[in-house]
Design an enzyme around this catalytic site. Structure first.
Site, PDB file in Angstrom:
ATOM      1  N   ASP A   1       0.916  -1.230  -0.015  1.00 25.87           N
ATOM      2  CA  ASP A   1       0.044   0.023  -0.219  1.00 25.87           C
ATOM      3  C   ASP A   1       0.823   1.183   0.041  1.00 25.87           C
ATOM      4  OD1 ASP A   1       1.108  -0.284   2.448  1.00 25.87           O
ATOM      5  OD2 ASP A   1      -0.938  -0.161   3.401  1.00 25.87           O
ATOM      6  N   HIS A   2       2.097   1.395  -0.536  1.00 30.87           N
ATOM      7  CA  HIS A   2       2.747   2.506  -0.788  1.00 30.87           C
ATOM      8  C   HIS A   2       3.443   2.597  -1.900  1.00 30.87           C
ATOM      9  CE1 HIS A   2       2.142   3.700   3.383  1.00 30.87           C
ATOM     10  NE2 HIS A   2       2.429   2.642   4.090  1.00 30.87           N
ATOM     11  N   VAL A   3       3.724   3.462  -2.599  1.00 30.90           N
ATOM     12  CA  VAL A   3       4.286   3.799  -3.835  1.00 30.90           C
ATOM     13  C   VAL A   3       5.743   4.135  -3.364  1.00 30.90           C
ATOM     14  CG1 VAL A   3       4.682   5.560  -5.707  1.00 30.90           C
ATOM     15  CG2 VAL A   3       2.531   4.679  -5.057  1.00 30.90           C
ATOM     16  N   PHE A   4       6.678   3.607  -4.011  1.00 33.32           N
ATOM     17  CA  PHE A   4       8.237   3.755  -3.303  1.00 33.32           C
ATOM     18  C   PHE A   4       9.154   4.186  -4.339  1.00 33.32           C
ATOM     19  CE2 PHE A   4       7.316  -0.738  -3.928  1.00 33.32           C
ATOM     20  CZ  PHE A   4       8.151  -1.115  -4.935  1.00 33.32           C
TER      21      PHE A   4
ATOM     22  N   ARG B   1      -0.326   6.090  -2.284  1.00 31.33           N
ATOM     23  CA  ARG B   1      -0.680   4.787  -2.438  1.00 31.33           C
ATOM     24  C   ARG B   1      -1.232   4.329  -3.736  1.00 31.33           C
ATOM     25  NH1 ARG B   1      -2.851   3.091   3.791  1.00 31.33           N
ATOM     26  NH2 ARG B   1      -1.085   4.151   4.752  1.00 31.33           N
TER      27      ARG B   1
END
Length: 197
Positions: free
Chosen positions: A88-91, A103
């Site tokens: 659930d996170h854009v990295f 997200r």
């Protein structure tokens, strides 16, 4: 003390079943769970997303954390401290810290009928766990698990098949294809957790 009360209630199965369902009505209301079957059960001390879908006779153990977009089928068991999280996170945006990157759309996580997730299992969001699959305690599930397989480890890998023959699978499938029915519960853990409260 509470375990003594539970043992006393079990002397009258109808009273015990009514008390158990009344307790779950309270917990469903407290957690705002509108999509769980009346026979779903969980002790206190869990964190559940309000959109949880839980079918007949499913169970989520003490200390578990279940994020959004999760559906569990009939007879599913989560041991204590099972988590369905992540993804659930854009990295991967250069020059932007992950905490500010937003997200992606969260994928649905499905745990099919009669699957058993042992204590401390972590399931990464978006995974599908097949009918009758078993996940060993402490495992991390990062990909789909086929039906009737036992997986374990970090990341979880196949250990063996649950049943030794196709005939055994067919017999189990026939049972799972009938309307769910109640059987005897394994309540020792429930009693121990009540004593700790």
């Amino acid at each position: 003390m509470i375990s003594g009360l539970i043992r006393s209630l079990k002397q009258s199965p109808l009273i015990y079943k009514t008390a158990r369902r009344s307790l779950m009505f309270y917990r469903r209301t407290r957690y705002g769970l509108r999509h769980v079957h009346p026979t779903f059960y969980t002790p206190g001390g869990v964190i559940l997303s309000r959109d949880l879908i839980a079918h007949e006779y499913s169970f989520i153990g003490h200390g578990s954390v279940v994020g959004p977009k999760v559906e569990i089928g009939p007879y599913v068991m989560f041991g204590p401290r099972v988590m369905v999280v992540g993804g659930d996170h854009v990295f991967d945006i250069p020059g932007t810290p992950t905490i500010f990157s937003g997200r992606p759309d969260l994928q649905k996580t499905t745990v099919h009928a009669d699957a058993w997730l042992g204590a401390g299992v972590i399931v990464i969001a978006g995974v599908t766990i097949g009918r009758g699959a078993i996940i060993a305690a402490g495992s991390v599930v990062t990909k789909d698990i086929p039906a009737y397989e036992i997986h374990g480890g970090v990341p979880a890998k196949k250990i063996k098949d649950r049943f030794d023959s196709q005939q055994a699978i067919d017999t189990h499938e026939a049972m799972l294809n009938r309307p769910p029915t109640e059987g005897g519960y394994c309540d020792l853990l429930e009693e121990q957790q009540s004593d700790q409260s």
